[in-house]
Structures are given as C-alpha cells and as structure tokens.
Write an enzyme that holds these catalytic residues in place. Sequence first.
Site, PDB file in Angstrom:
ATOM      1  N   PRO A   2       0.835  -1.210   0.000  1.00  0.00           N
ATOM      2  CG  PRO A   2      -0.795  -1.588   1.612  1.00  0.00           C
ATOM      3  CD  PRO A   2       0.515  -2.108   1.115  1.00  0.00           C
ATOM      4  CD  GLU A   3       2.958   3.335  -4.361  1.00  0.00           C
ATOM      5  OE1 GLU A   3       2.946   4.554  -4.594  1.00  0.00           O
ATOM      6  OE2 GLU A   3       3.440   2.511  -5.154  1.00  0.00           O
TER       7      GLU A   3
END
Length: 269
Positions: A2-3
């Site tokens: 996840p960014e």
Amino acid sequence: MPELPEVEVSRQGISPHLENQHLVEVIARQRQLRWWVPDEVLAQTNQPILSVTRRAKYLLIQLPQGDIILHLGMSGHLKVIPATMPFGKHDHIDLVLSSGMVLRLNDTRRFGAVLWQQKGELHPLLASLGPEPLSDNFNLAHLTAAFAKRGSAAKLVLMDNHVVVGVGNIYANEALFKAGILPSKPAKTVTAEQLENLLPVIKNTLAAAIKQGGTTLKDFSQADGRPGYFAQQLLVYGRGGQPCINCGAALQEIRLGQRSTVFCDGCQR
C-alpha cells in the site's frame, strides 16, 4: 505494498470508528511482525482515543500517554468488525473498542508493524522523514534543492522518503510520465521547467488517488472492504509493452532500484 493514498484511505475509513471511543485492550495473537510488538502497546487499556493521524505511510492512533504506530508493510490491511467475529489465520492484532467493535490487523507476510511512541518523543522511524507531499512544505524550492546535486535517477530521488514521503513506485511512475521526465534521467539534469511541471503533477496524482479510494492491489482493501478505483486511471504503471496513450508507441519497462519502471521514451525526456 500500500502506498500513501491507500494508507490515507485506510485512515479515513477507520477514523470514524475509533475517535471518541476508548481502547479497551490490545490483543496480540502474534507479536513477531516486522518488529516485535512492544510491551507498551499491550499495556494500553481503557484509554480514550484522541485522534487517528497519518505520517507518511504510518498510521498513528493517539492516546493520552503516546501513540500506537501502525504500518501495513507489504500485505497488511485493516478492518473494523464486531469483536465477536472469529479471527483468521493471519489476524494478528486486535484493538478492542468500547463500542463492541475491533480494529483488526491482518498481515499474511508479517512485514507490517505495531509500535509505540511515547508522548513528547519522536520514534526513530519518523524522525528523518521528508515533508508530506500534499503539504505546503513540499514546494518548488524544496524539490529543486533535492534534485540539484544528485546524480541518481530522478525516480529514485522522488521515492526517497528523506526528500518527500509517500511517493511510492506506482505514483512515481505516473507523475514522471505526466511531467514528461525520463525516470532514469540523472536528477541534477532535470530542468527547472520540468520540476515546475512535476510538483503539481505529484500533488494532483496523489490527491486524485485518495479521492477515488486508493489503487486496487491484491493485498489492499479499504476498511469497509471496498477496493480502490484509481487503478482504472493508471497511464503507465503495469502497462509495459502496451501503447502509450499520447503517441501510441510501446511503453518500455526496466528496473530501477529493483522496482518495475514503465515509461515512454518518446514522450519522456
């Protein structure tokens, strides 16, 4: 992994369920994540939850004595569910709430983290981070200074958390394409005009991703189970060999810093 947009979407999703509640207890079925879950986290019982904030890709659950720091790692995700829901194999941590719900961390690979930051102190993982990309501190002067003397690839500088936090692989690919900058171009040779174009592109790309719920990745879902939708708008990431939307040439794919990098060698200079 996840960014920043996915982590921010997680924050927005869990905040209404946590704020104005009490943390009854923390249950750790597996304490060995990326780092050992410290005793201070498990000692937090019957504490009011003051707020849920984010710094870079870290979520901070603020309590009177300090903050529980959550990092999702490569495969972690959070969900708010009734405390009576049975736990699964990779459901490692529960934050039990006074509402009868729990914030549950599921992490298949155990690369995530649950850490503690004492009030008035700054955890070493947060101490040397650069500015938030959507803040006023991330401005043209800062970006220009960061690029000015670096011979490494522009994409690698952009992904350096000491320069700016949260511009991960997906969004670095996208922003550099939109700004017309070759990812492998030495940072110090990026022109002032290119940097002037790049700054708003980074901000707009991340803001759009947050608005649309984050990019759909196989290991990420929002707190309410809905996927992100930004993947439908990706222009280069994951599209190596496919036509460029601008010129129709086949997009090139290489590896920079051991990460997939997709670009158009005609549109990016």
